[in-house]
Every structure is written in C-alpha cells, then in structure tokens.
Design a protein around this motif. Structure first.
Motif: not given
Length: 474
Positions: A290-294
C-alpha cells in the motif's frame, strides 16, 4: 571573489562555523515509542491486532566527528560517531518495562522460508519448538533497543553466517550505539561554493545498489546536518540517510520564527513513501505494498520491514484501519526541519519515522498460526534537536540583533548626515538675512542723515555780520 558570509560557512578550519560543523552544539534527543500488542493470542488465531502506544523512552544523543581528512578535490571525509544515554526524567517509563511485540527473528525467518520446500519448513518448526521460540516475545525496552541473547541468532549465525549482520546480541538500535553511520565525503565549498555540504561519496560509493533504479540509488543532497546558505522558498532540503538507505527530499512549507530568529520550515511531501503506482519515480523502491510505506528489506538483511511516518500518517488509510489503536495526525506525526535561510544551519528539527513488520501465516511453520496478512507497527522514533543556551544567544545577537542595529543605524546616520548638511545652509540663510536687515535699516535713515549733514554745514559756514551767536548748553 566569495563574500565574507560565504567564507564563514564553508568547511574550513579558519571559518567561524567549522567548530559547529565538527561537533554540532545543538543537543539531540531520540524519543522511542513502542506498539505494545495487547492481544497476541487472538492475532495468532486470525484476529485483528490491537496495540497500545508506550513511551516515550528518551535518550540523549551525542555526536562527534572523527578521522576528518581534507582531500585535494575540495572535499573532506569524516566518520560521525553516535552514542545514546537514557534520560529517565524525560521518559514515560523505564528501560526495564516489558513490551510485547512480534518476534522479528522468527517472523523474518518464516517469511524467508515461505517458498522453500515443506521439509525445510518442518525442520524450522522443530528448531523453533526446541529453542522455545514463538511468534511474539515479551522483552524489556532495553533488550529490544540494545540487544538480547537469542539461541536462534546463534543457530542462524552458525549455519547461515552471512544472513544477519549481528554476531552477538540482536537489538533494533544495537548497530547505532557507539558506532558511526559510514564514511561520508562532502564538498567543503572552499573552491566551489555552490557545492558546499553536498555528499560526494558514502563509504566510497557515489550511488548505492539497494534499489531497482538509478534514480532511487542516487546519493543526493547533504549528510543531513547543514545545507547551503542563502535559501529561498523555491529551495528544497535533500539529504542521504544511511538508516533509510536512501536520499530524502523535504519541501518548503512556510516562513516562521524560532526564538526570534527567522527560519524556513521544510516538511516531507506526501509522496516521500508513496508507492510506484501513486508516484512513478518511487517504482525503484518496490516491490511495494500500500502507498505510504517503503519496503526496506533489501537493505535490512531481507527481513520484511517497512519504513513510514508514525501511525501510518500520509499512508493508505487501510493500513491504520487494519490495526486497532492507531491515530495518525499531522501535529504529532509529521516531520519538519526549521532552517535559518541565510546560513543553512538548522535551528529546530524533528525527524519522525516508524518501523513496521509484515506478518502472515506461513504454511508449514506452526509458530505463525493463522496470522492474517498485516503490516504491524513495531515502534516509531523521533530525532529532535533545538538550538538553545549560549549558542542560541550568540546566534540571535549575530543573526537578528546586529542586523537590526545596523539596519536602524543606517537611518540614524542618514538623518545625522541630513542635519549636518542643513547646518551650513541654515547658517548661510541667516547670514543673508542679517545683511538685508542692515541694508534696509540704512535706507530708512537717509532723510535723517541728510538733515544732520545740512545742519553740520550751517555750523561750519561763517555767520553774517551783525549776527549774535548763542551759546549752546547741555
């Protein structure tokens, strides 16, 4: 020829800011918040994780540079060492507090074995059982931070010697205490002022190899301590973070004041940890979730670890919704740096990051039970520092008070100059008025003078015969 201000901020033993660059006078603090898992048994049975934030556990961070070597190509190389000292009076809890968190070694090893033959998984299950390893562990804050003895670590190091960089105790911050963050080589700005503080190499590398694109592997910006002076709102703050294994860029938000000193505030853009589908330039950091975690597994011994803002702030809402007890908000969880734009020196900063572990049940490894896939936060930490004391007073005097005095002094001097110019003009005008008055007064008395002159002439003329002269008496 460089200005005096440029000479004062370059990295040179003769510059005024060299001692500040060598050993930053700003006191730094590391504040750590743990996510204590309240229902580990329910999670093992497929339930939704419920966490409670514990902390902060605050450490005074000491930094100093050593092995400072000036090179021929306008660069300087150095190692910066860090050490941490627990601050009970600033903390909400003690290092002896027990925290329930996922067993990172067990869950990481299980995820690494997911695609291996079933026979190996069963052997690992047996090894975990023999060693008493479980999916969750109950450890003290001090152990989680700085390391603990684990029989699994000894077993892994014996049969897989290069899997983990740890050879003794395992701890999330064990690598940071009393150690350096790698050999930085940065430009001094002596020969080329435009490149001051920019990183030339890190550990001898001009780019890293953790990621899947040249752009993501680039080492950009500074070492994260000082930046080039004379900033504008169009400027950005870029720095390389060894802990995140990547370069980060912050953007201008607003002008502000810190203790009376003008600053520019820089913050993280919403795209900092965005995935490749939301922000294509980040595609090189994938495989993404998901977007927002690397995903930082490639630079963290292949463990399924993820970096993000605390409480999944600025991330896809489904991440925070999957874990009970998370409350993202910008006031508490956004990071910022307040920079004095003229010198590029940080006045106040707070860098906040969260470390999470991707967990799920792995078929064949009994310790993982029926855990539903979830990115579970382990902890978040904030590194903060603000200029204070004599250093702040000195900065205020030099950067605010002195310029104000000089600013107003120019008007005072201008006014004084005008007064000095007016004095001779007024004197000249007054002199002309006196001359005019004298000439005018002479003109008015001309008839009297004529009468007096006529009278005098009569006195001087001989009297006719037979005329009697009268005696004049006073």
């Amino acid at each position: 020829m460089p200005s005096t201000g440029c000479l004062n901020v370059r990295i040179d033993p003769s510059s005024l800011s060299f001692d500040m660059w060598k050993q930053i006078p700003v006191p730094f603090y590391l504040s750590v918040y743990f996510f204590h898992v309240l229902n580990p048994n329910e999670v093992l049975q497929g339930g939704k994780p419920q966490v409670q934030e514990r902390g902060p556990y605050v450490y005074r961070e000491f930094r100093h540079k050593s092995n400072i070597t000036f090179n021929d190509n306008d660069t300087v190389s150095f190692l910066e060492y860090r050490s941490f000292q627990f601050q009970p009076h600033k903390s909400r809890g003690l290092e002896s507090d027990y925290i329930v968190i996922p067993n990172i070694l067990v869950m990481s090893a299980a995820m690494m074995m997911e695609d291996r033959p079933m026979s190996l998984k069963l052997m690992m299950t047996l090894a975990f059982t023999t060693l008493g390893e479980r999916a969750f562990m109950n450890r003290t804050v001090g152990e989680i931070m700085w390391g603990y003895e684990d029989p699994l670590m000894n077993l892994i190091n014996k049969y897989f010697p290069n899997m983990f960089p740890f050879k003794g105790k395992f701890g999330l911050f064990a690598e940071l205490n009393n150690s350096n963050s790698g050999l930085f080589t940065v430009f001094t700005g002596v020969k080329d002022f435009s490149r001051i503080h920019l990183v030339d190499k890190w550990n001898g590398l001009s780019k890293v190899s953790f990621w899947h694109s040249d752009q993501c592997n680039m080492i950009n910006g500074t070492a994260g301590q000082m930046w080039a002076p004379f900033m504008s709102p169009e400027s950005s703050l870029e720095f390389y973070s060894p802990e995140a294994c990547r370069s980060m860029k912050l953007v201008y938000k607003e002008a502000a004041l810190f203790e009376g000193i003008p600053t520019y505030r820089f913050v993280a853009p919403s795209t900092l940890f965005a995935n490749g589908s939301v922000y294509p330039p980040n595609e090189g950091f994938c495989p993404c979730r998901e977007s927002g975690i690397q995903n930082v597994s490639t630079c963290r011994f292949s463990a399924p670890l993820f970096l993000s803002h605390p409480h999944f702030y600025n991330a896809d809402p489904v991440l925070a919704e999957a874990v009970a007890g998370l409350h993202p908000n910008p006031e508490e969880h956004a990071l910022f740096l307040d920079i004095h734009p003229v010198t590029g020196i940080p006045m106040n900063c707070s860098v906040k990051l969260q470390l999470s572990l991707y967990m799920k049940a792995v078929r064949g490894i009994g310790q993982t039970g029926s855990i539903q896939p979830v990115v579970l936060p382990l902890l978040w930490f904030g590194e903060s520092g603000a200029m204070e004391g004599k250093t702040l007073q000195s900065f205020y005097s030099q950067l605010v008070l002195l310029p104000k005095v000089l600013h107003y002094a120019q008007y005072v001097l201008l006014a004084l100059g005008c007064v000095l110019l007016l004095v001779p003009i007024v004197y000249q005008i007054r002199s002309q008025e006196k001359c005019y008055l004298f000439w005018s007064g002479s003109k008015k008395g001309s008839k009297d003078k004529e009468a007096t002159q006529a009278y005098s002439e009569t006195l001087m003329t001989s009297a006719p015969k037979g005329t009697v002269l009268h005696e004049a008496r006073l």
